[in-house]
Design an enzyme around this catalytic site. Structure first.
Site, PDB file in Angstrom:
ATOM      1  N   LYS A   1     -37.572  -5.415  49.848  1.00 51.31           N
ATOM      2  CA  LYS A   1     -37.737  -6.702  50.525  1.00 51.31           C
ATOM      3  C   LYS A   1     -39.042  -6.690  51.315  1.00 51.31           C
ATOM      4  O   LYS A   1     -39.359  -5.701  51.981  1.00 51.31           O
ATOM      5  CB  LYS A   1     -36.537  -6.955  51.444  1.00 51.31           C
ATOM      6  CG  LYS A   1     -36.520  -8.330  52.104  1.00 51.31           C
ATOM      7  CD  LYS A   1     -35.252  -8.518  52.931  1.00 51.31           C
ATOM      8  CE  LYS A   1     -35.182  -9.885  53.575  1.00 51.31           C
ATOM      9  NZ  LYS A   1     -33.928 -10.089  54.344  1.00 51.31           N
TER      10      LYS A   1
ATOM     11  N   SER B   1     -31.045 -13.999  53.447  1.00 53.35           N
ATOM     12  CA  SER B   1     -32.478 -14.137  53.252  1.00 53.35           C
ATOM     13  C   SER B   1     -33.051 -13.184  52.200  1.00 53.35           C
ATOM     14  O   SER B   1     -34.210 -13.318  51.809  1.00 53.35           O
ATOM     15  CB  SER B   1     -33.188 -13.874  54.589  1.00 53.35           C
ATOM     16  OG  SER B   1     -32.953 -12.538  55.037  1.00 53.35           O
TER      17      SER B   1
ATOM     18  N   SER C   1     -27.428 -11.331  55.270  1.00 57.62           N
ATOM     19  CA  SER C   1     -28.545 -11.475  54.338  1.00 57.62           C
ATOM     20  C   SER C   1     -28.573 -10.480  53.190  1.00 57.62           C
ATOM     21  O   SER C   1     -29.421 -10.582  52.314  1.00 57.62           O
ATOM     22  CB  SER C   1     -29.875 -11.410  55.096  1.00 57.62           C
ATOM     23  OG  SER C   1     -30.057 -12.560  55.884  1.00 57.62           O
TER      24      SER C   1
END
EC number: 6.3.5.7
Length: 483
Positions: free
Chosen positions: A75, A150, A174
Site C-alpha cells: 500500500k 482504504s 481498511s
C-alpha cells in the site's frame, strides 16, 4: 501458478519447478493486462526482475526463506527509498522517503520482492477507494463497483491474482472491508504487533499494518514475517512471536463463538445475514458452541471512532504545510498564503472534511464535549469487548452491512460511506485483532465473515479461520472464472 497458495509457491520455487523471474514476469504481465483496475500507483519492474534473479541464485543454492522469490504489493503509505510514497495524494505526489519502513525492511530480509505500490484512498481516509488523487480502483468481481477502502488497491491486486499477496493498513476497517468486498482474506493484527515505523500516519492510536491473501493459511505465513518488536516504534509490543503457520495446523476444538444480535439489523442485506447464519451452522456442525452476546455499546462505535480518528488526523496532517516537504503552492505572496494555498491545493475533499471535523472537536469550546467524551466511551467499548472475550474465543459477524456498492453511489454521502465500517471500527478502538474471510456470494458479489479475538490471539484467530476454510471453498473463488 497464480492460484497456488503461498506455501505451494514457496515449495515450487525451492524445488525449481519454475523460477522467481518467471513468477515475477507473470505478475508484471497480469498487472499490465489489468490496468483498468487501477490497482497500482507505481511499479518497479526492472528492480523486481533483478531481485528475482538474485532470489533464483539463492534458491539454486538450496537456501532461501519461505517468502524468497515471491512477488508482493505494498500500500502506498509505507515509506520506500526507491519508489515515491504518495498516500494517493497530490500533497505527496512527488515525495520520496529517505528510508524504508520497518515492514519493507522485513520483507527484503525475507526475500520477498516488492513489485509496486498500490492505490488507496487519500491518506487512508475512505471506504471505497474513490478518494484517490490517482483515480478510483475497480473491483475485480464487477468493474462498475468499488473494491472497498482504504486499501482497495491491495485488495483488488490480490483478488485479481495480480500478486500472490499484498500489505494494507487498517485504521477502522481498511483491510477487512476491502477483503470482504473483493472476496479474499485479510487480517488486522493486535495494535502493536506489527511495527508502524515508516507508515504514514492517519490516526496513530488506531492505525495498524496487515496482510491480504487468498487464505488464512497464507496470512499466517506473512504475519510471521512482519510481526515483532521494533525499537523504532514506541507503540511496538515486545512479545515472543509464535510460528503462525505451525499454530494454525494444531487441532481446533472447543471453539466458543459469540454471536451478537445487533449485527443482524434491517440495514444488513438479507443475503449477508443468510450467509453468516450458514457459517454459524457450519461451525456448530464442526462442534463449536454458539453463545448469544449483547454488545450494548455497539450504537456508539461509529460516532466514537470518527471523533477520535478525525481529531488525530487533523493533528497528524498539520505537518503538511508546503514548506518542509510535500506540495508547495506557486500562487502565494505571504507565508500564510503559502500554507493555506498549499493545503487547499494539496488535499482532496474527504481529507479536508476530516481535518475540519478533527479541528472542530479539538477546539477549546468542544474538546470536553466531543474528544474527551469520545475517549471515555472508547474505554467503555474496550472494556465491554474484553469482558465478552473472556467468555468466548471470538466474536463472529458480517464484516460489512452490504456487498460492494457501485462506483459513485455513495461518494457524495459521507455518512453512508462511514457506515460501511459499522462492524469493523470496534477492533481498532479496542486494539483487538480481527480477520475477514470469504463466506459466500450475493448477486455474484463476495460476502465477508469477520472474527474478532482477544489481544495477541492471532494464532487462535487464524486457526479458527483456517479450520473454516478447510471445510468451505469460498476462498478459492476466482473473479476470472465467473459463470
Amino acid at each position: 501458478m497464480e492460484h497456488y497458495s503461498l506455501a505451494q509457491l514457496s515449495k515450487a520455487l525451492h524445488n525449481r519447478e519454475f523460477s522467481s523471474v518467471e513468477l515475477t514476469q507473470h505478475c508484471i504481465n497480469k498487472i499490465q493486462s489489468n490496468k483498468d483496475l487501477n490497482a497500482f500507483i507505481s511499479l518497479d519492474e526492472d528492480q523486481a526482475l533483478k531481485e528475482a534473479q538474485s532470489a533464483d541464485l539463492v534458491l539454486k543454492n538450496g537456501e532461501g526463506k519461505p517468502l524468497t522469490g515471491i512477488p508482493m504489493a505494498l500500500k502506498d503509505l509505507f515509506c520506500t527509498k526507491r519508489l515515491n510514497t504518495t498516500c494517493a495524494s497530490k500533497m505527496l505526489a512527488n515525495f520520496q522517503a529517505p528510508y524504508d519502513a520497518t515492514i519493507v525492511t522485513k520483507f527484503k530480509q525475507n526475500g520477498a520482492i516488492i513489485i509496486g505500490k498500490t492505490n488507496m484512498d487519500e491518506f487512508a481516509m475512505g471506504s471505497s477507494n474513490e478518494n484517490s488523487y490517482f483515480g478510483s480502483v475497480k473491483n475485480p468481481w464487477d468493474r462498475e463497483r468499488v473494491p472497498g477502502g482504504s486499501s482497495g488497491g491491495s485488495a483488488a491486486a490480490v483478488a485479481g491474482s495480480l500478486v500472490p499477496f499484498a500489505i494494507g493498513s487498517d485504521t477502522g476497517g481498511s483491510i477487512r472491508q476491502p477483503a470482504a468486498f473483493c472476496g479474499i482474506s485479510g487480517i488486522k493484527p493486535t495494535y502493536g504487533l506489527v511495527s508502524r515505523y515508516g507508515m504514514v500516519a492517519f490516526a496513530s492510536s488506531l492505525d495498524q499494518a496487515g496482510p491480504f491473501a487468498k487464505s488464512a493459511e497464507d496470512l499466517a505465513m506473512i504475519l510471521h514475517c512482519i510481526a515483532g518488536f521494533d525499537s523504532k516504534d514506541s507503540t511496538s509490543a515486545d512479545r515472543v512471536i509464535p510460528d503462525y503457520s505451525t499454530e494454525i495446523k494444531k487441532p481446533v476444538d472447543k471453539i466458543r463463538i459469540g454471536l451478537p444480535s445487533c449485527f443482524f439489523q434491517p440495514q444488513v442485506e438479507k443475503g449477508i445475514q443468510d450467509a453468516i447464519h450458514d457459517a454459524v451452522k457450519l461451525f456448530e456442525n464442526l462442534g463449536a458452541e454458539i453463545i448469544e452476546i449483547d454488545l450494548k455499546l455497539q450504537p456508539l462505535w461509529v460516532p466514537c471512532y470518527y471523533v477520535i480518528a478525525c481529531a488525530e488526523a487533523s493533528s497528524n496532517l498539520s505537518r503538511y504545510d508546503g514548506i518542509r516537504f510535500g506540495h508547495r503552492s506557486k500562487s502565494a505572496s505571504t507565508l500564510i498564503e503559502l500554507i493555506t494555498n498549499s493545503r487547499s491545493e494539496g488535499f482532496g475533499n474527504e481529507v479536508k472534511r476530516r481535518i475540519l471535523t478533527g479541528t472542530h472537536v479539538l477546539s477549546s469550546g468542544f474538546f470536553d464535549a466531543y474528544y474527551l467524551h469520545a475517549q471515555k466511551v472508547r474505554r467503555l467499548i474496550r472494556d465491554e469487548l474484553i469482558t465478552i472475550l473472556n467468555s468466548v474465543d471470538v466474536i463472529l459477524g458480517p464484516t460489512t452491512p452490504t456487498t460492494a456498492f457501485k462506483l459513485g453511489e455513495k461518494i457524495d454521502d459521507p455518512i453512508q460511506n462511514y457506515l460501511a465500517d459499522v462492524f469493523t471500527v470496534a477492533a481498532n478502538l479496542a486494539g483487538l485483532p480481527a480477520i475477514s474471510i470469504p463466506t459466500g456470494f450475493e448477486n455474484k458479489l463476495p460476502i465477508g465473515l469477520q472474527l474478532m479475538g482477544k489481544h495477541f490471539s492471532e494464532n487462535r484467530l487464524l486457526a479458527i479461520a483456517h479450520h473454516y476454510q478447510q471445510h468451505t471453498n469460498w476462498h478459492l473463488a476466482n473473479p476470472n472464472k465467473q459463470g
